[in-house]
Design a protein around this motif. Structure first.
Motif, PDB file in Angstrom:
ATOM      1  N   GLN A  25      39.106  30.899  47.539  1.00  0.00           N
ATOM      2  CA  GLN A  25      39.874  29.912  46.770  1.00  0.00           C
ATOM      3  C   GLN A  25      38.934  28.806  46.290  1.00  0.00           C
TER       4      GLN A  25
ATOM      5  N   THR B 108      45.598  29.793  39.422  1.00  0.00           N
ATOM      6  CA  THR B 108      46.948  29.583  39.945  1.00  0.00           C
ATOM      7  C   THR B 108      47.598  28.321  39.402  1.00  0.00           C
TER       8      THR B 108
ATOM      9  N   HIS C 113      41.567  31.920  42.259  1.00  0.00           N
ATOM     10  CA  HIS C 113      41.599  32.822  43.402  1.00  0.00           C
ATOM     11  C   HIS C 113      40.766  34.063  43.081  1.00  0.00           C
TER      12      HIS C 113
END
Lengths: 447, 173
Positions: free
Chosen positions: A255, A275, A280
């Protein structure tokens, strides 16, 4: 500046009720440079290294159960010994399974033939399946989608949540019946992956579509392999089964959270999504001691001299944080003189050069195949020239530039399909931290 | 921020399970925050481990700031300056970026009896992306999910176009 700081770590509680976040052992990140220009948007590179927990295989030690589905091509082109080698490879793999494992075997050509429903790997079941497979012969076209989906659905119908489930697709041809495009099979592999069933692919010889199989494995969270000949199959299938059995972290994700104004692009060949607050990077299932490097290209914002910006890297396993400290990579915006005189991190430069070279080679293979020879050569030459600008006296970078220049000369002419496949596969492996045989790179491989 | 209902506050501290139930944060995430210095560790060890009641609003505050797109180091810097008493008494108010926090997210920190922000008064903010020298895309936030997806597609397409045109190696300033 890239402080690469580990955030202060207090002692953890020791009640031991939640230890499944420990599949990742270390996470570190480093940048090529410390400063960006205050007055221009600067490009900087960051290398993130993830190492999975080392859990050596101990004879007699329990491992988790696996559910494996073989989807094997038996179309006309699988003749000439390839089908026999596929049978042998599968038989050897089935004999390695334990009674707690389960399996299914699906053959496909124009029609799809499932041997049995998903069954426990008892000696009787394994022997019966191996014997029944001896009667399988070649013929027809390649209903790849149908064969693969049937294997996956068979496993799904007998899904055991604790087991690692994987479909291994073996083919030597392009899908020519049913859904056959990357845009169709990639998302389908992703969907299966989200249901807990990953996909690995083995392409044999020069006739298969490596873009399709790479996409299916990448989206499906598994591995992809290139078998130059049928004789390579038993070794590759054994390696794949070894990987499945050595998984220590399922569904690992890197992440990356950028600070305001920082743009992140993933250069490595991993699937990645934005996101809304984070990038990600899907690392798939990690095997014991596996080492992955993820190359990032950042575009920094402009601002006042002394302003800071950067990214924070952390790891997730199955949507929850892995228990490793987050890594902050910070840059300071500076005046032109400070920016121009800063040192570079040689290790990051080398890895980035390898990533750019891998991308250029994959693009060049595609162009060469489409007879765009001059464009293929240009792609490689341009990348070589770019690396040459900062290679200095680094022998590794100089060697890479020489290789790319040589590759440019080769790709200026029509190349043999096997050579193209080899170049594409090696580059694709390199961009995803894999060894040249397609296996996961482990820290011990370096020593 | 509203006060935490006093019935939920145990002066002797909370077990990990109680902390999980009251905060809605999983044990692994709680440990992750401790590992990264956002939360103090418990007193005692093993089954005797106890967490201060101030951890409940602190965990909610961390989640709120995380959902707002903040990095852990920034969250730690902000919350280090806030006492448990202030959190429990609702004296800390987050300064959220309207670009990232939806009204639903903002409401999560507040106890049910607390006044919630009016969803109709969400501030808007312009974000700009440099696609190429002299070419910029301006986006007014917040956007709907589908509009956001279209913007992401546009940015991806711009990236592809840049790569295709061989611009990737420029700008090594």
């Amino acid at each position: 500046m890239p402080s690469n700081t580990k955030i202060q770590a207090p002692t953890l509680p020791t009640d031991g009720r939640d230890n499944d976040g420990e599949g990742i052992a270390t996470l570190d990140a480093r940048a090529d440079r410390r400063y960006g220009r205050a007055t221009h948007r600067s490009r900087r590179h960051v290398l993130v290294r993830v190492v999975a927990r080392n859990e050596p295989a101990v004879p007699g030690k329990e491992r988790g159960p696996v559910q494996i589905g073989f989807a094997v091509d038996r179309s006309g082109s699988m003749g000439g010994g390839k089908l026999d080698m596929a049978k042998r490879a599968m038989a050897e793999a089935l004999q390695q399974l334990l009674i707690k494992d389960s399996f299914t075997v699906v053959w496909f050509e124009s029609q799809v033939l499932r041997m049995e429903a998903c069954q426990r790997a008892t000696a009787a079941a394994v022997n019966a399946t191996i014997a029944a497979c001896q009667a399988i012969d070649t013929g027809g076209s390649t209903a790849l989608f149908g064969g693969w989906v049937t294997a996956a659905e068979t496993i799904a119908a007998a899904r055991e949540p604790d087991a690692l489930a994987r479909v291994l697709l073996i083919t030597d041809g392009d899908a020519n019946q049913g859904p056959s495009e990357v845009a169709q099979l990639g998302p389908a592999a992703r969907e299966l992956r989200e249901k807990g069933i990953s996909t690995s692919c083995i392409g044999i010889g020069e006739g298969y579509n490596e873009a399709l199989l790479t996409a299916m494995a990448r989206e499906g969270g598994g591995n992809d392999y290139f078998a130059a000949a049928g004789a390579d199959l038993p070794g590759i299938v054994a390696r794949e089964l070894g990987e499945v059995k050595a998984v220590v972290a399922r569904g690992a994700v890197l992440q990356i959270r950028p600070s305001q104004g920082v743009k992140v692009q993933v250069l490595s060949g991993f699937r990645n999504v934005w996101t809304g607050t984070d990038v990600h990077v899907d690392l798939g299932d990690l095997v014991s001691d596996q080492e992955l490097t993820v190359a990032l290209r950042l575009t920094l914002p402009t601002g006042a001299v002394g302003d800071k910006c950067g990214i924070e890297c952390s790891a997730l396993i199955g949507a929850e944080p892995a228990l490793v400290p987050a890594q902050l990579v910070e840059f300071t915006l500076a005046d032109g003189a400070t920016n121009d005189s800063q040192p570079r991190d040689q290790q990051v430069d080398r890895e980035m050069a390898r990533q750019y070279a891998a991308r250029a080679r994959m693009a060049a293979v595609d162009m060469n195949r489409r007879r765009r020879y001059a464009a293929a050569a240009h792609e490689l030459k341009q990348t070589a020239e770019h690396i040459a600008k900062y290679m200095g006296n680094d022998p590794e970078l100089r060697a890479l530039v020489a290789e790319l220049t040589q590759d440019a000369e080769r790709m200026a002419l029509e190349q043999d399909e096997l050579l193209r496949k080899q170049m594409y596969t090696n580059s694709s492996y390199g961009s995803r931290s894999k060894n040249l045989d397609g296996s996961s790179r482990r820290t011990t491989d370096r020593s | 921020m509203g006060q935490l209902p006093t019935s939920q506050i145990d002066p002797e501290g909370l077990t990990l399970e109680e902390l999980k139930d009251q905060s809605g944060v999983t044990p692994r995430t709680i440990r992750y925050y401790m590992l990264n210095g956002l939360l103090a560790g418990p007193t005692g060890a093993g089954s005797a481990a106890r967490y201060p009641p101030g951890h409940v609003p602190r965990l909610r505050a961390i989640r709120l700031l995380q959902d707002d797109g903040r990095q852990l180091a920034a969250i730690r810097a902000e919350l280090d300056a806030v006492s448990d008493d202030d959190l429990l008494a609702g004296r800390w108010r987050p300064n959220l970026s309207s670009a990232r926090a939806s009204p639903g997210v903002q409401g999560r920190l507040f106890a049910d009896s607390s006044p919630r922000p009016d969803p109709t008064t969400t501030r808007t903010q312009w974000e700009h992306f440099v696609l190429e020298d002299g070419v910029e895309l301006h986006v007014r936030r917040p956007l709907s999910t589908s509009a956001n997806r279209r913007v992401q597609e546009l940015l991806r397409f711009a990236d592809k176009l840049r790569n295709f045109m061989g611009v990737t190696d420029a700008e090594e300033k």
